[in-house]
Design an enzyme around this catalytic site. Structure first.
Site, mmCIF file in Angstrom:
data_model
loop_
_atom_site.group_PDB
_atom_site.id
_atom_site.type_symbol
_atom_site.label_atom_id
_atom_site.label_comp_id
_atom_site.label_asym_id
_atom_site.label_seq_id
_atom_site.Cartn_x
_atom_site.Cartn_y
_atom_site.Cartn_z
ATOM 1 N N GLY A 1 -0.902 -2.933 6.311
ATOM 2 C CA GLY A 1 -2.270 -3.826 6.449
ATOM 3 C C GLY A 1 -2.276 -3.210 7.818
ATOM 4 O O GLY A 1 -3.201 -2.231 8.224
ATOM 5 N N ASP B 1 -9.592 -8.650 1.875
ATOM 6 C CA ASP B 1 -9.786 -7.599 3.522
ATOM 7 C C ASP B 1 -11.040 -8.557 3.976
ATOM 8 O O ASP B 1 -11.872 -7.832 4.801
ATOM 9 C CB ASP B 1 -9.380 -6.373 3.293
ATOM 10 C CG ASP B 1 -7.786 -5.990 3.024
ATOM 11 O OD1 ASP B 1 -7.407 -6.896 3.324
ATOM 12 O OD2 ASP B 1 -7.743 -4.783 2.742
ATOM 13 N N THR C 1 1.193 -1.307 -0.371
ATOM 14 C CA THR C 1 0.281 -0.077 -0.050
ATOM 15 C C THR C 1 0.828 1.496 -0.201
ATOM 16 O O THR C 1 1.873 0.973 0.519
ATOM 17 C CB THR C 1 -0.760 -0.061 1.283
ATOM 18 O OG1 THR C 1 -1.261 -1.187 1.193
ATOM 19 C CG2 THR C 1 -2.279 0.970 1.236
ATOM 20 N N SER D 1 -11.266 -2.159 5.837
ATOM 21 C CA SER D 1 -9.569 -1.482 5.911
ATOM 22 C C SER D 1 -9.240 -0.818 6.975
ATOM 23 O O SER D 1 -10.109 -1.027 7.857
ATOM 24 C CB SER D 1 -9.624 -0.882 4.180
ATOM 25 O OG SER D 1 -8.210 -0.361 4.305
HETATM 26 N N1 GLY Z 1 -5.341 -3.779 1.681
HETATM 27 C C1 GLY Z 1 -4.683 -3.295 3.043
HETATM 28 C C2 GLY Z 1 -5.743 -2.571 3.478
HETATM 29 O O1 GLY Z 1 -6.900 -2.228 3.324
HETATM 30 O O2 GLY Z 1 -6.091 -2.048 5.113
#
Ligand code: GLY
Length: 581
Positions: A486, A435, A393, A464
């Site tokens: 994450g 997720d 991310t 998320s």
């Molecule tokens: N894919 C990681 C999040 O959205 O937390």
């Protein structure tokens, strides 16, 4: 209900998978982070505007838009599209994310939700195997895991509503189109990611070709990455707006590529995608206002619950890094992450007690349950190695000279998403639907447990942890922050805020300081190096299971001070840059 043993087994399997996707040994991001000695970390100063992003070309493109008179949203949109080209690990148009905006011009704080949605054909048991148990190959490694991408619609919406009006979408796409068409030289950090990802990309020739040399080996440092199909897709968006992506030839190619790979997303799913303007969650901490991302992110709610719990402890008087201050921080995290698992999901589908979770009264009850001398045992804890990637991310922060601020976090979930590029589009697709919670009590790739509220469903957004956040004092931004990582995103943002607000640290030192993390289950405290041995021993004496290392995060932040802007590219990762003017 999934047993703890099964949870542990899946957590370990997830870790093995994510570790397999990680950067190769020797890459800086794989090395354990050792905080630089105090006094050696310095913020980057700027007077008029700044973009702090994980990749320098993208950061500089945003700063250039500021230089040309654009506002923070214009710059964020240009950086967002540029990173889709120059930082394909996480920058994207095939994924989704969240943007929190403080618009001084419009006297408004707002959140743009451009999270991916599940296709119309999604079902609550879509990630279960024939045995009725969660099948991570389906949710992480197959085209079934692809959510309808939201980035193009989200960035376009942000520009339309909150841009300065000086730039069209086509103007802001131009640098990204040129970079995709003419290519750019690959830096060491990106080159180090490619061999590790090669096997995953190789499943789809269109994906592998983009990131390979003529002899089929991975592109290397100083090679030029040209993405002609991506340039064409970006040009279609420049010419037609989001319709150039969500309808017509690009959408048809995306749907065909996903269908051929075994996915369920259709051209209709793409056509139906809608970003949402939401009210950010808002709270206070010691006289500062905190605005952050509401559900379908858990980030803002968990952050505010944690801060509210900590507000009742004399954090400023507790020595930073002391066992006493870390103990209460861990206990606060544990409680807030437990509430995340139990209650939160897509607000368009479930009703969560968000106001209660963020209230001072609830925090007081939570605080009262904390024993200052003992860890609250939360479960029969498994221990495992954490997922170490932090590049899945990416977060960037932007501030302009007019007092506007943007905090943007977006993602493909895993590095390079699921690895599929639909033929002829150049668009790397996400595996965001992991997720979701595959079954009540199951965990995602980050070990985050979920229940009924976060099961998959048609049109639903998976929960998320992305937490783009802006801290205000007297209505003006003082800190813009956020992170990848994450589950570790929220605890990272929390610690940056506490370091700045409670301990008065300069933003660069606040970002560089060692971090720890507890996410309720598994019941372990993950720590970076840099905490004193006797502090860790004192935490263990209180009953915490303390484990090194902590998977990486990268909190690219900006502080707005009376003396100007101070940018803090996170020193944990190579490539981050504070581009100011
Ligand atoms: N894919 C990681 C999040 O959205 O937390």
């Amino acid at each position: 209900m999934v047993s703890f043993t099964a949870e542990r087994r899946r957590f370990l399997a997830a870790i093995a998978l994510v570790a397999a996707l990680c950067l190769p040994a020797g890459a800086q991001e794989r090395r354990e982070y050792l905080p630089p000695p105090t006094g050696t970390v310095h913020a980057v100063a700027a007077e008029h505007g700044m973009v702090v992003a994980q990749e320098k070309i993208g950061a500089r493109i945003g700063a250039d838009i500021l230089r040309q008179g654009g506002n923070a949203v214009d710059a964020a949109v240009a950086t967002g599209f540029a990173l889709a080209v120059t930082y394909p690990r996480a920058g994207n148009i095939g994924g989704g994310g969240f943007m929190v905006i403080h618009s001084a011009e419009r006297h408004e704080d707002v959140a743009i939700d451009y999270r991916e949605t599940a296709p119309a054909a999604a079902t609550r048991d879509m990630f279960l195997g024939a045995d009725g148990k969660p099948d991570i190959a389906k949710s992480r490694d197959s085209a079934l895991s692809i959510g309808v991408p939201g980035t193009v619609a989200g960035l376009a919406l942000a520009l339309e509503k909150y841009g300065s009006g000086k730039f069209t979408l086509a103007d802001l796409l131009k640098p990204a189109i040129e970079l995709a068409r003419d290519g750019f030289i690959i830096a060491d950090d990106m080159a180090d990611t490619l061999p590790a990802i090669a096997r995953r990309l190789a499943r789809w020739p269109a994906s592998a070709k983009i990131f390979s040399r003529a002899d089929g080996t991975s592109l290397r440092e100083d090679d030029r990455l040209v993405q002609a199909d991506l340039a064409a897709t970006l040009s279609a968006i420049a010419a037609q707006g989001p319709r150039g992506f969500y309808e017509g030839p690009v959408a048809e190619r995306l749907a065909a590529g996903i269908r051929d790979a075994g996915g369920i997303m259709t051209a209709d799913d793409l056509k139906s995608y809608q970003p949402v303007i939401r009210a950010p969650v808002r709270g206070s901490y010691r006289g500062f206002d905190i605005i952050s991302m509401p559900p379908p992110s858990s980030g803002g709610v968990v952050l505010l619950e944690t801060l509210n719990i900590l507000e009742g402890f004399p954090m400023p008087e507790m020595k930073r890094g002391s066992a006493a201050s870390l103990h209460v921080m861990i206990e606060a995290m544990k409680r807030a992450y437990a509430d995340r698992a139990r209650y939160l999901g897509d607000p368009d589908f479930i009703s969560a007690p968000v106001a209660t979770l963020m209230s001072k009264e609830y925090a007081a009850k939570q605080r009262a349950s904390i024993d200052l001398d003992r860890a609250t045992p939360w479960m029969d804890a498994p221990s495992a190695t954490p997922p170490r990637e932090g590049s899945n991310t990416t977060h960037f922060s932007v501030v302009d000279s007019r007092g506007n601020a943007v905090s943007n976090t977006y993602t493909l979930n895993f590095p390079y998403g699921v690895g599929l590029v639909a033929d002829g589009t150049g668009v790397l697709l996400n595996n965001e639907l992991d997720d979701f919670t595959a079954a009540p009590g199951a965990s995602n790739a980050f070990g985050l447990v979920g229940f009924e509220a976060n099961l998959p469903g048609p049109g639903k957004r998976p929960l998320s942890s992305m937490s783009p956040t802006i801290v205000l004092k007297d209505g003006k931004p003082v800190l813009v922050t956020g992170s990848p990582g994450g589950s570790r995103i929220i605890s990272t943002v929390l610690q940056v805020i506490v370091n700045v607000l409670d301990y008065g640290m300069d933003v660069a030192q606040a970002v560089a300081a060692p971090r720890l993390h507890h996410q309720w289950r598994p019941d372990v405290v993950r720590v970076e190096r840099g905490f004193a041995d006797d502090t860790l021993a004192a935490l263990r004496e209180r009953g915490h299971e303390v484990i090194e290392p902590l998977g990486q995060t990268s909190a690219n932040s900006i502080a707005v001070t009376p003396n100007g802007l101070l940018g803090a590219p996170d020193p944990r990762t190579r490539g981050a840059e504070a581009a100011g003017q």
